[in-house]
Design a protein around this motif. Sequence first.
Motif, PDB file in Angstrom:
ATOM      1  N   LEU A  19      12.351 -31.051 -40.309  1.00  0.00           N
ATOM      2  CA  LEU A  19      13.331 -30.024 -39.952  1.00  0.00           C
ATOM      3  C   LEU A  19      13.008 -29.389 -38.608  1.00  0.00           C
ATOM      4  O   LEU A  19      13.870 -29.283 -37.721  1.00  0.00           O
ATOM      5  N   PHE A  20      11.753 -28.995 -38.424  1.00  0.00           N
ATOM      6  CA  PHE A  20      11.359 -28.324 -37.177  1.00  0.00           C
ATOM      7  C   PHE A  20      11.330 -29.287 -35.998  1.00  0.00           C
ATOM      8  O   PHE A  20      11.726 -28.930 -34.882  1.00  0.00           O
ATOM      9  N   LEU A  21      10.866 -30.506 -36.244  1.00  0.00           N
ATOM     10  CA  LEU A  21      10.835 -31.505 -35.169  1.00  0.00           C
ATOM     11  C   LEU A  21      12.241 -31.848 -34.696  1.00  0.00           C
ATOM     12  O   LEU A  21      12.478 -32.044 -33.503  1.00  0.00           O
ATOM     13  N   LYS A  22      13.186 -31.932 -35.629  1.00  0.00           N
ATOM     14  CA  LYS A  22      14.577 -32.205 -35.271  1.00  0.00           C
ATOM     15  C   LYS A  22      15.167 -31.075 -34.425  1.00  0.00           C
ATOM     16  O   LYS A  22      16.110 -31.302 -33.661  1.00  0.00           O
ATOM     17  N   SER A  23      14.623 -29.878 -34.590  1.00  0.00           N
ATOM     18  CA  SER A  23      15.107 -28.724 -33.826  1.00  0.00           C
ATOM     19  C   SER A  23      14.513 -28.689 -32.414  1.00  0.00           C
ATOM     20  O   SER A  23      14.781 -27.766 -31.642  1.00  0.00           O
ATOM     21  N   ASN A  57       6.957 -42.523 -31.159  1.00  0.00           N
ATOM     22  CA  ASN A  57       8.228 -41.975 -31.639  1.00  0.00           C
ATOM     23  C   ASN A  57       7.962 -41.264 -32.956  1.00  0.00           C
ATOM     24  O   ASN A  57       8.237 -41.777 -34.041  1.00  0.00           O
ATOM     25  N   PHE A  58       7.427 -40.055 -32.861  1.00  0.00           N
ATOM     26  CA  PHE A  58       6.898 -39.379 -34.038  1.00  0.00           C
ATOM     27  C   PHE A  58       7.985 -38.989 -35.040  1.00  0.00           C
ATOM     28  O   PHE A  58       7.857 -39.243 -36.236  1.00  0.00           O
ATOM     29  N   LEU A  59       9.051 -38.377 -34.557  1.00  0.00           N
ATOM     30  CA  LEU A  59      10.111 -37.924 -35.461  1.00  0.00           C
ATOM     31  C   LEU A  59      10.713 -39.085 -36.239  1.00  0.00           C
ATOM     32  O   LEU A  59      10.868 -39.024 -37.464  1.00  0.00           O
ATOM     33  N   ARG A  80       2.622 -29.246 -32.975  1.00  0.00           N
ATOM     34  CA  ARG A  80       1.670 -28.179 -33.308  1.00  0.00           C
ATOM     35  C   ARG A  80       2.383 -26.910 -33.741  1.00  0.00           C
ATOM     36  O   ARG A  80       2.026 -26.279 -34.726  1.00  0.00           O
ATOM     37  N   GLU A  81       3.443 -26.552 -33.016  1.00  0.00           N
ATOM     38  CA  GLU A  81       4.214 -25.360 -33.365  1.00  0.00           C
ATOM     39  C   GLU A  81       4.987 -25.562 -34.669  1.00  0.00           C
ATOM     40  O   GLU A  81       5.169 -24.622 -35.447  1.00  0.00           O
TER      41      GLU A  81
END
Length: 199
Positions: free
Chosen positions: A76-80, A144-146, A85-86
């Motif tokens: 969810l956060f990575l998509k944003s 390509n982490f996400l 780290r954050e």
Amino acid sequence: MKFETYKLSNLYYWEALTLSGRTESGSIKSQTKLQALRVLRKRGWYNIEIYQIPSKYLIQPLEDKDIQAFLRPLILFLKSGIALRESIELAANENDTPVFKFIFRKLFEFLNKGKSLTLALQELSNFFDRSFLSMINSVEKSGNFLNGIEKISLHYQKKIQRAEELQKLLRYPKIIVGTVLLLIFGIVILSVPMFKNIY
């Protein structure tokens, strides 16, 4: 990070304030929550929030459904557009599940020390099996982490679905076997008095 397990000890995750108002967090082993609180207060912590980490997580890795729940906020956060780290820090702050809050806090701590995510997760190998760690390592190397994390989540989703389908398939034979056994038991119970009357 291998946690030693003791019959009379529990692992607790805690968050508290210092006299200067700084928030700190960590883990502590203690026989009871009350004893853990006493130790933390003696160390000078205030406004302490403390959560017990279920003992099952100290002796076996997270289950598939837990892995999915662990990955969900990261995705969810990575998509944003938030950096890894954050994203982990946000997941730690916003998660209400003690074991996940503990894991995210420790990951954030390890990442701040310059470790890769794979190495950080290896420090928490009590919680993750080799298969998951191997997949994370491959994803990290891919760059390509996400996309990789989403594929891992999908992998576990399919595993969970297959397990549920297998349980449904096994449920019917169990009912049949149970019914047959009841019939046999009933026949035996009814037949014995009949044979007694004959002989």
